[in-house]
Design a protein around this motif. Structure first.
Motif, PDB file in Angstrom:
ATOM      1  N   LYS A 187       0.833  -1.206   0.000  1.00 34.60           N
ATOM      2  CA  LYS A 187       0.000   0.000   0.000  1.00 34.60           C
ATOM      3  C   LYS A 187       0.868   1.256   0.000  1.00 34.60           C
ATOM      4  O   LYS A 187       0.572   2.235  -0.684  1.00 34.60           O
ATOM      5  CB  LYS A 187      -0.887  -0.021   1.245  1.00 34.60           C
ATOM      6  CG  LYS A 187      -1.904   1.092   1.316  1.00 34.60           C
ATOM      7  CD  LYS A 187      -2.727   0.915   2.586  1.00 34.60           C
ATOM      8  CE  LYS A 187      -3.693   2.078   2.772  1.00 34.60           C
ATOM      9  NZ  LYS A 187      -4.424   1.954   4.038  1.00 34.60           N
ATOM     10  N   GLU A 192      -0.955   3.260  -6.204  1.00 33.33           N
ATOM     11  CA  GLU A 192      -1.867   3.184  -7.352  1.00 33.33           C
ATOM     12  C   GLU A 192      -2.410   1.759  -7.530  1.00 33.33           C
ATOM     13  O   GLU A 192      -3.614   1.539  -7.585  1.00 33.33           O
ATOM     14  CB  GLU A 192      -1.123   3.575  -8.640  1.00 33.33           C
ATOM     15  CG  GLU A 192      -0.712   5.026  -8.689  1.00 33.33           C
ATOM     16  CD  GLU A 192      -1.916   5.947  -8.819  1.00 33.33           C
ATOM     17  OE1 GLU A 192      -2.778   5.650  -9.672  1.00 33.33           O
ATOM     18  OE2 GLU A 192      -2.006   6.930  -8.057  1.00 33.33           O
ATOM     19  N   ARG A 195      -4.686   0.673  -4.718  1.00 33.04           N
ATOM     20  CA  ARG A 195      -6.042   1.234  -4.813  1.00 33.04           C
ATOM     21  C   ARG A 195      -6.846   0.523  -5.888  1.00 33.04           C
ATOM     22  O   ARG A 195      -8.014   0.189  -5.692  1.00 33.04           O
ATOM     23  CB  ARG A 195      -5.970   2.738  -5.134  1.00 33.04           C
ATOM     24  CG  ARG A 195      -6.260   3.613  -3.909  1.00 33.04           C
ATOM     25  CD  ARG A 195      -6.578   5.041  -4.296  1.00 33.04           C
ATOM     26  NE  ARG A 195      -5.499   5.685  -5.046  1.00 33.04           N
ATOM     27  CZ  ARG A 195      -4.421   6.229  -4.462  1.00 33.04           C
ATOM     28  NH1 ARG A 195      -4.293   6.209  -3.150  1.00 33.04           N
ATOM     29  NH2 ARG A 195      -3.475   6.791  -5.181  1.00 33.04           N
ATOM     30  N   GLU A 196      -6.195   0.255  -7.017  1.00 31.71           N
ATOM     31  CA  GLU A 196      -6.875  -0.389  -8.129  1.00 31.71           C
ATOM     32  C   GLU A 196      -7.388  -1.782  -7.725  1.00 31.71           C
ATOM     33  O   GLU A 196      -8.550  -2.112  -7.931  1.00 31.71           O
ATOM     34  CB  GLU A 196      -5.896  -0.496  -9.318  1.00 31.71           C
ATOM     35  CG  GLU A 196      -6.406  -1.255 -10.529  1.00 31.71           C
ATOM     36  CD  GLU A 196      -7.563  -0.557 -11.238  1.00 31.71           C
ATOM     37  OE1 GLU A 196      -7.894   0.580 -10.846  1.00 31.71           O
ATOM     38  OE2 GLU A 196      -8.148  -1.168 -12.158  1.00 31.71           O
ATOM     39  N   SER A 198      -7.848  -2.918  -4.720  1.00 32.85           N
ATOM     40  CA  SER A 198      -8.850  -2.849  -3.662  1.00 32.85           C
ATOM     41  C   SER A 198     -10.198  -2.392  -4.226  1.00 32.85           C
ATOM     42  O   SER A 198     -11.248  -2.877  -3.809  1.00 32.85           O
ATOM     43  CB  SER A 198      -8.338  -1.952  -2.533  1.00 32.85           C
ATOM     44  OG  SER A 198      -9.051  -0.765  -2.453  1.00 32.85           O
ATOM     45  N   ARG A 199     -10.162  -1.486  -5.226  1.00 34.25           N
ATOM     46  CA  ARG A 199     -11.408  -1.035  -5.845  1.00 34.25           C
ATOM     47  C   ARG A 199     -12.105  -2.196  -6.561  1.00 34.25           C
ATOM     48  O   ARG A 199     -13.303  -2.422  -6.403  1.00 34.25           O
ATOM     49  CB  ARG A 199     -11.101   0.082  -6.857  1.00 34.25           C
ATOM     50  CG  ARG A 199     -12.323   0.762  -7.452  1.00 34.25           C
ATOM     51  CD  ARG A 199     -11.915   1.823  -8.465  1.00 34.25           C
ATOM     52  NE  ARG A 199     -11.247   1.262  -9.654  1.00 34.25           N
ATOM     53  CZ  ARG A 199     -11.865   0.631 -10.637  1.00 34.25           C
ATOM     54  NH1 ARG A 199     -13.166   0.443 -10.586  1.00 34.25           N
ATOM     55  NH2 ARG A 199     -11.199   0.150 -11.664  1.00 34.25           N
ATOM     56  N   ARG A 200     -11.305  -2.972  -7.283  1.00 32.06           N
ATOM     57  CA  ARG A 200     -11.917  -4.035  -8.074  1.00 32.06           C
ATOM     58  C   ARG A 200     -12.384  -5.190  -7.205  1.00 32.06           C
ATOM     59  O   ARG A 200     -13.378  -5.837  -7.512  1.00 32.06           O
ATOM     60  CB  ARG A 200     -10.928  -4.512  -9.138  1.00 32.06           C
ATOM     61  CG  ARG A 200     -10.437  -3.307  -9.928  1.00 32.06           C
ATOM     62  CD  ARG A 200      -9.831  -3.676 -11.206  1.00 32.06           C
ATOM     63  NE  ARG A 200     -10.749  -4.366 -12.097  1.00 32.06           N
ATOM     64  CZ  ARG A 200     -10.538  -4.478 -13.394  1.00 32.06           C
ATOM     65  NH1 ARG A 200      -9.473  -3.928 -13.929  1.00 32.06           N
ATOM     66  NH2 ARG A 200     -11.373  -5.126 -14.151  1.00 32.06           N
ATOM     67  N   GLY A 202     -13.446  -4.723  -4.203  1.00 33.28           N
ATOM     68  CA  GLY A 202     -14.630  -4.138  -3.574  1.00 33.28           C
ATOM     69  C   GLY A 202     -15.838  -4.225  -4.491  1.00 33.28           C
ATOM     70  O   GLY A 202     -16.954  -4.511  -4.042  1.00 33.28           O
ATOM     71  N   ALA A 203     -15.611  -4.029  -5.805  1.00 37.32           N
ATOM     72  CA  ALA A 203     -16.720  -3.967  -6.760  1.00 37.32           C
ATOM     73  C   ALA A 203     -17.570  -5.233  -6.734  1.00 37.32           C
ATOM     74  O   ALA A 203     -18.789  -5.174  -6.715  1.00 37.32           O
ATOM     75  CB  ALA A 203     -16.166  -3.727  -8.168  1.00 37.32           C
ATOM     76  N   ARG A 205     -17.454  -7.562  -4.385  1.00 43.96           N
ATOM     77  CA  ARG A 205     -17.381  -8.223  -3.090  1.00 43.96           C
ATOM     78  C   ARG A 205     -18.735  -8.734  -2.606  1.00 43.96           C
ATOM     79  O   ARG A 205     -18.848  -9.884  -2.175  1.00 43.96           O
ATOM     80  CB  ARG A 205     -16.766  -7.288  -2.051  1.00 43.96           C
ATOM     81  CG  ARG A 205     -16.811  -7.884  -0.641  1.00 43.96           C
ATOM     82  CD  ARG A 205     -16.096  -7.039   0.375  1.00 43.96           C
ATOM     83  NE  ARG A 205     -14.643  -7.152   0.231  1.00 43.96           N
ATOM     84  CZ  ARG A 205     -13.786  -6.210   0.600  1.00 43.96           C
ATOM     85  NH1 ARG A 205     -14.230  -5.070   1.082  1.00 43.96           N
ATOM     86  NH2 ARG A 205     -12.506  -6.394   0.472  1.00 43.96           N
TER      87      ARG A 205
END
Ligand code: MN
Length: 730
Positions: A187, A192, A195-196, A198-200, A202-203, A205
């Motif tokens: 992290k 970058e 974050r990418e 973790s975003r994906r 999360g999407a 999840r």
């Protein structure tokens, strides 16, 4: 974390813990750190408390947890280590001091290739494996609280974490620490990408979690029916491992394919396999994706059943099945070892301990076979080495006992030759200073400084020593040549006149080259320097003396001779009854020679075989199928025919022995097909010769002659075996 919670957690996995130990250590740390703050404004004692909490999470032994509470008091306050020992005992003191010593060294690196040495230095400085565990807990909490630091400081700490601490956690099997250290470092270093990912994650999840939750429900229902008590949970993949997988396989996030994972923890090994059966009944297994690490544990001791199935949403789902004990080892690694030790089941876990330590050492050898477990805990894995830094933070490892001169020569030969002094950790030291792990070393040079004979006593690394020797030798070469020449001439004059007259001085240059020296001058210089005795040279100048060789060396020349040499006759001419001139095969089992009493055996498809009349094989055959055994006589052999035979010779192992023997054999006109030697016994060599003879009589004569040689103890003919049948006959 609060102290009462910590105390309760430890008591759960370690009921025998002294109820006073942890509250006492906490109160001690609280008093010592009073008034100190962390950068985020919290009171300082919160940090050691969290570190102790992490150590309890991996079920560390009570002294480690107490040392976690106290790990910063010696470094950050004026507490005397003796006070810790007085209150909490010697083990806690040793652990705290170990952690303190490690804190004093800076482990900096910007290069991954240095990390290996840094890890080794780190280990070399830790006296006890538990010290490393405490440092790992300390580092994990520091990584969790990096935020108040400046960005470049954060980066430096994160790099150190990724290159040094996380790999150590991995090698010690402490997965629980490893993945979080990696994710936090990732992290910080690759915000970058972090974050990418973790975003994906999360999407999708919510969907994935719903699928896993339903899967858990279905499987749990099945297991309840057969009364298997299991803990089921969705297993989140950690970010850094996803990132590594994407990097390694150059795939993008959408093609990762196995973001869903389910873990089943049961009580026994048979239950693991039962659960596997239910999993494969409920969902379609994906072929080739099953691994049995229960029967075949991974090298770091990890055990589990792994399978991949088609999940409820049509996506692959990984399922891991293991016992509680396997789970504990997988997550806590070496930390849990002390608890098993307490449980009185040491042997299996001692083996595991060995594996972990071997992995720390990153070598497969060098651990003792027999040892006490407590001795293993002491990390003297690197006691032969010392690790120090250059001013640029490059790690240099040297043999234990090394000092500034070893260091200077390691940097560069000319730095060594002109080394005038050294600073260690900013202070001037003398050239006889011996390094300690983590020293930062700076060499001062001067054009007037140069190696002296005394340096040889201070230097421990062999490379540096030979550089000094070479320098000294070159400096005084002229003198040495003269001294050497004189010493040589004096030795020649001492020889008896008849020996002196035989010396061939014209071959001095050849002798020099044979001794790996350039020329006559170099030879004299070597004599003058005391490297070579004049007598050695004189011995080599005496023409009749062969260059000294051991029998084993001499035998080398014969090694492949037999293959190269045209085979001696495998067939011989015999008479059977009134049939003359039959060509028959000499059997290999008894190797008959003309002159031996023989019989024939009619083989199936390979004609007539000659055996000695007393051959055991033949006698056996004769009993089974007497009709195939025939009386034979040797026919007339052609004068050029020879037959292969073996002789075994036992002799005192001395230089020139083989030459002597082969000379004697050549004199008789017999050809030597090969020779081999077994010189295992002290001073005694067993030599096997394969020779080509005309008949038994010639072989017997040869044996008789060899028997009369000086230094020969015993000679006898032995059954001949061709090389394809192995060198040593039975
Ligand atoms: Mn700390």
């Amino acid at each position: 974390m609060v102290i009462s919670t910590l105390n309760r957690i430890v008591r759960e996995y370690w009921p025998a813990v002294d109820p006073e130990l942890l509250p006492g250590a906490y109160a001690f740390a609280d008093r010592a750190h009073r008034g100190q703050m962390r950068l985020d404004g919290s009171s300082y004692v919160q940090h050691p408390l969290e570190v102790a909490g992490l150590l309890a999470e991996v079920e560390s032994d009570p002294p480690s947890v107490a040392a976690g509470l106290l790990h910063d008091v010696v470094e950050d306050t004026d507490i005397d280590p003796a006070a810790i020992e007085a209150e909490f005992g010697g083990t806690v003191r040793t652990l705290v001091e170990g952690v303190t010593k490690l804190s004093l060294a800076s482990f900096r690196t910007r290069q991954e290739e240095q990390a290996h040495n840094l890890r080794k230095m780190f280990l070399a400085m830790a006296d006890d494996v538990r010290v490393i565990l405490i440092k790992l807990g300390d580092r994990l909490h520091n990584m969790r609280t990096l935020a108040p630091l400046a960005p470049d400081r954060r980066r430096a700490i994160a790099e150190e974490t990724l290159y040094i601490y996380a790999p150590l956690a991995h090698r010690l099997g402490v997965r629980r620490f490893k993945w979080e250290l990696e994710d936090l470092a990732f992290k910080t270093l690759e915000p970058e990408s972090f974050r990418e990912i973790s975003r994906r994650i999360g999407a999708g999840r919510a969907d994935r979690e719903a699928v896993v939750a339903q899967a858990i429900e279905e499987l749990q229902a099945q297991l309840r029916e057969v009364r298997i008590s299991a803990t089921l949970e969705g297993r989140p993949k950690h970010f850094y491992s996803i990132y590594q997988k994407m990097q390694r396989q150059s795939i993008d996030f959408d093609h990762l394919g196995d973001l869903m994972a389910l873990r089943v923890v049961v009580d026994s090994v048979p239950e693991c396999y039962s659960v596997l059966g239910f999993v494969h009944k409920l969902w379609i297994p994906i072929t080739d994706q099953f691994s049995d690490y229960v029967a075949k544990p991974k090298p770091n001791g990890y055990q589990s059943l792994h399978t991949k199935v088609v999940g409820l949403n049509g996506q692959p789902m990984e399922v891991q099945i293991r016992t509680r004990e396997m789970h504990r080892v997988a997550e806590h690694g070496i930390a849990a070892h002390w608890r098993y030790k307490e449980g009185g089941r040491p042997s299996q876990f001692d083996e595991q301990m060995m594996v972990w330590l071997r992995q720390l050492r990153e070598l497969e050898d060098h651990l003792p076979d027999e040892h006490e477990w407590l001795e293993l805990v002491r990390l003297d894995l690197f006691k032969d080495e010392v690790f120090v830094f250059t001013p640029n933070w490059d790690v240099i490892n040297l043999p234990a006992g090394a000092g500034p001169l070893d260091f200077a020569y390691r940097i560069h030969t000319n730095v060594g030759h002109h080394c005038a002094g050294a600073k260690v950790n900013g202070r001037l030291v003398s050239l006889d200073y011996k390094f300690r792990n983590g020293d930062i070393v700076e060499i001062t040079t001067s054009p007037h400084a140069h190696p002296t004979v005394d340096w040889l006593k201070l230097i421990v690394s062999s490379g540096a020593k030979s550089k000094v020797r070479r320098y000294l030798r070159d400096q005084v070469r002229g003198e040495h040549i003269e001294e050497g020449r004189e010493a040589f001439e004096k030795a020649v004059r001492r020889l008896p006149p008849e020996e002196r007259s035989r010396l061939d001085l014209g071959t001095l240059a050849e002798v020099a080259r044979a001794l790996n020296l350039r020329d006559e001058e170099a030879l004299f210089a070597a004599i003058g320097f005391g490297e070579i005795e004049p007598e050695t040279v004189i011995a080599r100048l005496q023409p009749e003396q062969e260059a000294p060789k051991s029998v084993a060396e001499e035998i080398e020349a014969f090694r492949d001779l037999e293959e190269a040499h045209p085979a001696a006759a495998a067939r011989a001419s015999v008479t059977m009854g009134d049939i003359d001139g039959l060509a028959a095969r000499r059997s290999k089992c008894c190797n008959p020679l003309p002159g031996d009493p023989i019989k024939g055996y009619i083989t199936r498809g390979q004609g007539l075989a000659i055996h000695r009349a007393d051959c055991k094989n033949l006698l056996h055959r004769a009993a089974l199928e007497p009709e195939r055994v025939q009386d034979l006589n040797w026919g007339r052999q052609r004068p050029s025919d020879t037959y292969r035979a073996s002789i075994e010779l036992v002799a005192l192992d001395r230089v020139g022995l083989l030459a002597h023997i082969t000379a004697v054999i050549s004199e008789t006109g017999v050809n030597i097909a090969s020779a081999s030697v077994d010189a295992e016994k002290r001073n005694v060599a067993t030599i096997r010769l394969v020779v080509d003879v005309e008949n038994r009589a010639e072989l017997n004569r040869l044996v008789e002659r060899l028997r009369n040689l000086i230094d020969v103890i015993d000679v006898r003919p032995v059954p001949y075996k061709s090389p394809s049948q192995g060198r040593r006959p039975s």
